[in-house]
Scaffold this active site. Sequence first.
Site, mmCIF file in Angstrom:
data_model
loop_
_atom_site.group_PDB
_atom_site.id
_atom_site.type_symbol
_atom_site.label_atom_id
_atom_site.label_comp_id
_atom_site.label_asym_id
_atom_site.label_seq_id
_atom_site.Cartn_x
_atom_site.Cartn_y
_atom_site.Cartn_z
ATOM 1 N N ARG A 142 41.627 14.176 28.423
ATOM 2 C CA ARG A 142 43.145 13.436 27.234
ATOM 3 C C ARG A 142 42.729 12.214 27.446
ATOM 4 O O ARG A 142 43.061 11.725 26.297
ATOM 5 C CB ARG A 142 45.042 14.383 27.705
ATOM 6 C CG ARG A 142 44.019 15.662 27.969
ATOM 7 C CD ARG A 142 44.986 16.604 28.519
ATOM 8 N NE ARG A 142 45.217 15.701 29.735
ATOM 9 C CZ ARG A 142 46.117 16.961 30.596
ATOM 10 N NH1 ARG A 142 46.960 17.457 30.493
ATOM 11 N NH2 ARG A 142 46.089 16.551 31.798
ATOM 12 N N LYS A 150 31.502 17.636 29.467
ATOM 13 C CA LYS A 150 31.818 18.795 30.740
ATOM 14 C C LYS A 150 33.055 19.822 29.635
ATOM 15 O O LYS A 150 33.781 19.356 28.817
ATOM 16 C CB LYS A 150 33.560 18.425 31.244
ATOM 17 C CG LYS A 150 33.255 19.280 32.170
ATOM 18 C CD LYS A 150 34.693 18.673 33.090
ATOM 19 C CE LYS A 150 36.236 18.857 32.921
ATOM 20 N NZ LYS A 150 36.252 20.524 32.918
ATOM 21 N N ASP A 167 34.114 34.371 42.728
ATOM 22 C CA ASP A 167 34.396 36.438 42.408
ATOM 23 C C ASP A 167 33.698 36.547 43.642
ATOM 24 O O ASP A 167 32.997 36.173 44.169
ATOM 25 C CB ASP A 167 33.500 36.946 41.324
ATOM 26 C CG ASP A 167 34.242 38.016 40.238
ATOM 27 O OD1 ASP A 167 34.166 39.227 41.181
ATOM 28 O OD2 ASP A 167 34.315 38.317 39.296
ATOM 29 N N ASP A 206 32.293 23.235 33.568
ATOM 30 C CA ASP A 206 33.123 23.547 34.063
ATOM 31 C C ASP A 206 34.313 24.945 34.605
ATOM 32 O O ASP A 206 35.041 24.594 33.268
ATOM 33 C CB ASP A 206 33.983 21.711 34.361
ATOM 34 C CG ASP A 206 35.207 22.491 35.457
ATOM 35 O OD1 ASP A 206 35.094 22.852 36.338
ATOM 36 O OD2 ASP A 206 35.946 22.329 34.537
ATOM 37 N N LYS A 244 34.053 26.724 36.825
ATOM 38 C CA LYS A 244 35.268 27.261 38.322
ATOM 39 C C LYS A 244 34.778 28.895 38.283
ATOM 40 O O LYS A 244 35.771 29.554 38.823
ATOM 41 C CB LYS A 244 36.369 26.863 38.380
ATOM 42 C CG LYS A 244 36.922 25.589 38.582
ATOM 43 C CD LYS A 244 38.227 25.275 37.768
ATOM 44 C CE LYS A 244 38.916 23.486 37.977
ATOM 45 N NZ LYS A 244 37.820 23.488 36.742
HETATM 46 O O1 C5P Z 1 42.248 15.597 30.191
HETATM 47 P P1 C5P Z 1 42.348 15.313 31.838
HETATM 48 O O2 C5P Z 1 41.704 14.666 32.457
HETATM 49 O O3 C5P Z 1 43.275 15.886 33.334
HETATM 50 O O4 C5P Z 1 41.006 16.417 32.192
HETATM 51 C C1 C5P Z 1 40.450 16.547 33.552
HETATM 52 C C2 C5P Z 1 39.728 17.698 33.514
HETATM 53 O O5 C5P Z 1 39.134 17.998 34.693
HETATM 54 C C3 C5P Z 1 40.553 19.087 33.007
HETATM 55 O O6 C5P Z 1 39.142 19.727 32.280
HETATM 56 C C4 C5P Z 1 40.479 20.159 34.082
HETATM 57 O O7 C5P Z 1 39.959 21.252 34.233
HETATM 58 C C5 C5P Z 1 39.479 19.499 34.843
HETATM 59 N N1 C5P Z 1 39.621 19.999 36.518
HETATM 60 C C6 C5P Z 1 40.721 18.608 37.511
HETATM 61 N N2 C5P Z 1 40.994 19.107 38.431
HETATM 62 C C7 C5P Z 1 39.683 19.852 39.750
HETATM 63 C C8 C5P Z 1 38.637 19.918 38.793
HETATM 64 C C9 C5P Z 1 38.480 19.692 37.519
HETATM 65 O O8 C5P Z 1 41.618 18.249 36.519
HETATM 66 N N3 C5P Z 1 39.923 19.769 40.691
#
Ligand code: C5P
Length: 237
Positions: A214, A32, A64, A59, A61
């Site tokens: 992470r 992603k 607009d 991603d 998002k």
């Molecule tokens: O590090 P972590 O596992 O929390 O990463 C989750 C990823 O998913 C991040 O890039 C975050 O921007 C994305 N995301 C999210 N919740 C959403 C949509 C996307 O955490 N509803």
Amino acid sequence: MKEHLIVSLDLNNLEDIKDLVKNLGDLVAFYKIGSIPFIYFGREIITFLKENNKRVMLDLKFHDIPNTVARTCEGALKLGVDFITLHTSGGFSMLEEAVKATLLYEDKKIPRPKLLGVTVLTSIDEAHFRDLFGDIKRSLSEQVLFLAGLARSAGLDGVVASPKEIKMIREECGKDFLIVTPGIRLKPGQDDQARTMTPGQAISAGADYIVVGRPIVKAPDPVSAAEEIIKEMESGN
Ligand code: C5P
């Protein structure tokens, strides 16, 4: 099962990203690219992943006016990405125009990417939701369901949603509607994610893909972390 894992490359160092992708090798086929790597490295990072035969979820998002989002989706499609995200709260016309824009290219040998609607961010809990929207009648989960239905009726291929909402979205939107789930943690209460589940629980609940950032990219040993997560996905607990 490993093909259902999407690793979120939320890093701002290109060499670190390239090393990580190289080290994860065949364990991870889908990445992603969110706003962090895209603002730093733009198209270069997508080209790098495609040259390494990886699938890409872009991603950014989008949110607009309908024309801006539709033309942006056309540009994203030409990058060769596999999934594109847009905020369902942009409304029905915005979602519908985005779908039409990607369908225009169907006969031009550019594979059509899947369009996924973001419902309510997984970092937002019920109290935060109330704070944001005041005396809205719907609960957080009713709002998620409403936005998922809006996405489906506009022709989107699926949604990005918290693991806690998978079951109800699946019941409402059917088995062919894609559900991509961030907010995955091996243990609860980590970082800024509020509505989390373990990888196994999310897969058992019916997620098509889980997104993990992470817990893999910031792990002392990302390869072992990815292996542990894939094992968990297979166990379904
Ligand atoms: O590090 P972590 O596992 O929390 O990463 C989750 C990823 O998913 C991040 O890039 C975050 O921007 C994305 N995301 C999210 N919740 C959403 C949509 C996307 O955490 N509803």
